[in-house]
Design an enzyme around this catalytic site. Structure first.
Site, PDB file in Angstrom:
ATOM      1  N   GLY A  15       0.803  -1.211   0.083  1.00 13.96           N
ATOM      2  CA  GLY A  15       0.081   0.023  -0.015  1.00 13.96           C
ATOM      3  C   GLY A  15       0.742   1.238   0.089  1.00 13.96           C
ATOM      4  N   ASP A 132       0.196   1.252   9.184  1.00 15.56           N
ATOM      5  CA  ASP A 132      -0.083   0.497  10.117  1.00 15.56           C
ATOM      6  C   ASP A 132       0.739   0.606  11.362  1.00 15.56           C
ATOM      7  OD1 ASP A 132      -2.219   0.103   8.414  1.00 15.56           O
ATOM      8  OD2 ASP A 132      -1.022  -1.873   7.580  1.00 15.56           O
TER       9      ASP A 132
HETATM   10  O1  F6P Z   1      -1.370  -1.816   5.116  1.00 14.77           O
HETATM   11  C1  F6P Z   1      -1.940  -0.508   4.719  1.00 14.77           C
HETATM   12  C2  F6P Z   1      -3.259  -0.731   4.656  1.00 14.77           C
HETATM   13  O2  F6P Z   1      -3.735   0.558   4.192  1.00 14.77           O
HETATM   14  C3  F6P Z   1      -4.115  -1.418   5.469  1.00 14.77           C
HETATM   15  O3  F6P Z   1      -4.444  -0.534   6.663  1.00 14.77           O
HETATM   16  C4  F6P Z   1      -5.434  -1.872   4.893  1.00 14.77           C
HETATM   17  O4  F6P Z   1      -6.140  -2.903   5.881  1.00 14.77           O
HETATM   18  C5  F6P Z   1      -4.932  -2.307   3.691  1.00 14.77           C
HETATM   19  O5  F6P Z   1      -3.740  -1.546   3.394  1.00 14.77           O
HETATM   20  C6  F6P Z   1      -5.939  -2.110   2.458  1.00 14.77           C
HETATM   21  O6  F6P Z   1      -5.172  -2.683   1.395  1.00 14.77           O
HETATM   22  P1  F6P Z   1      -5.298  -2.380  -0.237  1.00 14.77           P
HETATM   23  O7  F6P Z   1      -4.560  -0.983  -0.554  1.00 14.77           O
HETATM   24  O8  F6P Z   1      -4.839  -3.654  -0.924  1.00 14.77           O
HETATM   25  O9  F6P Z   1      -6.887  -2.155  -0.431  1.00 14.77           O
END
Ligand code: F6P
Length: 348
Positions: A15, A132
């Site tokens: 992310g 996170d």
């Molecule tokens: O790890 C960062 C984060 O934003 C988490 O807080 C969240 O659960 C996840 O990534 C969301 O993932 P994606 O970008 O794959 O939707």
């Protein structure tokens, strides 16, 4: 001066978050001092699979310090999923004559980085970035402070509308299996209840707090709930389908609106939910994240020069240091219990 290191790659995976560009900028600027070339690997591990790299120059990185996201793109591609991929990566590595790779990532990307170092022998240095804050070995990860600032600002805004309408506002925040964003956001925003993955919650206790507040003349309340916060098994109000959708779907999320509806049903108080979602990851990094990213970027490059591979740049107290990648990704780092205790002082 290290004559063996002439060219390093830098990659950003997982992310995005505010502060990544500040890392890239720091690496490029620091590398120039030693005449080392920096190649940006595009879109995470995918860039190595597809031989998609770009030369990062002083021009490329000009003006990126305050920019959110990552100028070299990201993906959640797993480099180790099949031998063919590994061969393609090896070809790209050789074709570009890379001497090292700086991997800027969270838990998923750095787990892959750790394995690529240990199992495939790549000279890799990690940089911790994730909103996170759930990596081991470092007090802070890049992006966490910016996300917490977004949460705090959102709570400020929700306060005024909650107060006007005498409502309960449930704010759902990210953080995966750790309650850092929720707890720090709750402290900074002054919420009345905070629910985190580390401590299963009882609906009856939450409703008691809200009712007590109302009975003592506090006609509104703010609840911060982490996307992976779970009801205590003794008082599980979720259906099988809801549980599946919230915690075991493609991504976490959705507890907020269900909790708000349940609170309304039990207490009779008007309740609304807001899911902050990707707002928490977007936009400009805070000054704290810019400074952290700059320091860790420079440290990471210096680790490359020192050939300190298989390790991650980290911050402990006020000091920049390094820890084994394996230690950083061993397990999700839970929120510090002291912070939960601080937040709980303001409950009710
Ligand atoms: O790890 C960062 C984060 O934003 C988490 O807080 C969240 O659960 C996840 O990534 C969301 O993932 P994606 O970008 O794959 O939707």
């Amino acid at each position: 001066m290290n004559n063996r290191i002439r060219k390093t790659g830098i990659m950003t995976g997982g992310g995005d978050c505010p502060g990544i560009n500040a890392v890239i900028r720091a690496v490029v600027r620091r590398a120039r001092l030693d005449g080392v070339t920096v190649m940006g690997v595009k879109n995470g591990w995918l860039g190595l699979i597809e031989n998609n790299l770009e030369l990062l120059t002083r021009q490329t990185i000009s003006g990126v310090l305050p920019r959110g996201g990552t100028i070299i793109g990201t993906s959640r591609t797993d480099p180790l999923s099949d031998p063919e991929r590994l061969q393609m990566i090896r070809d790209t590595w050789n074709r570009n004559s890379l001497d090292a790779l700086i991997v800027v990532g969270g838990e998923g990307t750095l787990t892959a980085a750790s394995r690529m170092f240990r199992e495939q022998g790549y000279p890799i240095v990690g940089v911790p970035k994730t909103i996170d804050n759930d990596l081991g070995g470092t007090d802070y990860t890049i992006g966490m402070d910016s996300a917490v600032s977004v949460v705090a600002e959102a709570i400020d805004r929700l306060h005024s509308t909650a107060e006007s309408h005498h409502r309960v506002m449930v704010v759902e925040v990210m953080g995966r299996h750790s309650g850092w964003i929720a707890t720090l956001g709750a402290i900074a925003g002054g919420s009345d209840v905070v629910l985190v993955p580390e401590a299963p919650f009882r609906l009856s206790e939450v409703c008691d707090v809200l009712t007590l507040r109302r009975n003592s003349g506090r006609l509104f309340s703010i609840i911060v709930v982490s996307e992976d916060a779970r009801p205590h098994p003794d008082e599980d109000f979720l259906t099988q389908e809801q549980r599946q959708a919230i915690y075991h779907g493609e991504r976490l999320g959705g507890i907020g609106p269900i909790l708000a509806a349940k609170i309304e049903e039990v207490t009779g108080i008007d309740a609304r939910a807001t899911i902050l979602g990707y707002m928490q990851r977007g936009g400009s990094p805070t000054a704290f994240d810019r400074i952290l990213a700059t320091r860790l970027g420079i440290k990471a490059f210096e680790m490359v020069l020192a050939e300190e591979f298989g390790r991650m740049a980290a911050i402990r107290g006020l000091n920049v240091t390094s820890v084994p990648l394996e230690e950083a990704v061993a397990q999700p780092r839970p929120v510090d219990p002291e912070l939960i205790r601080v937040a709980r002082v303001f409950e009710g």
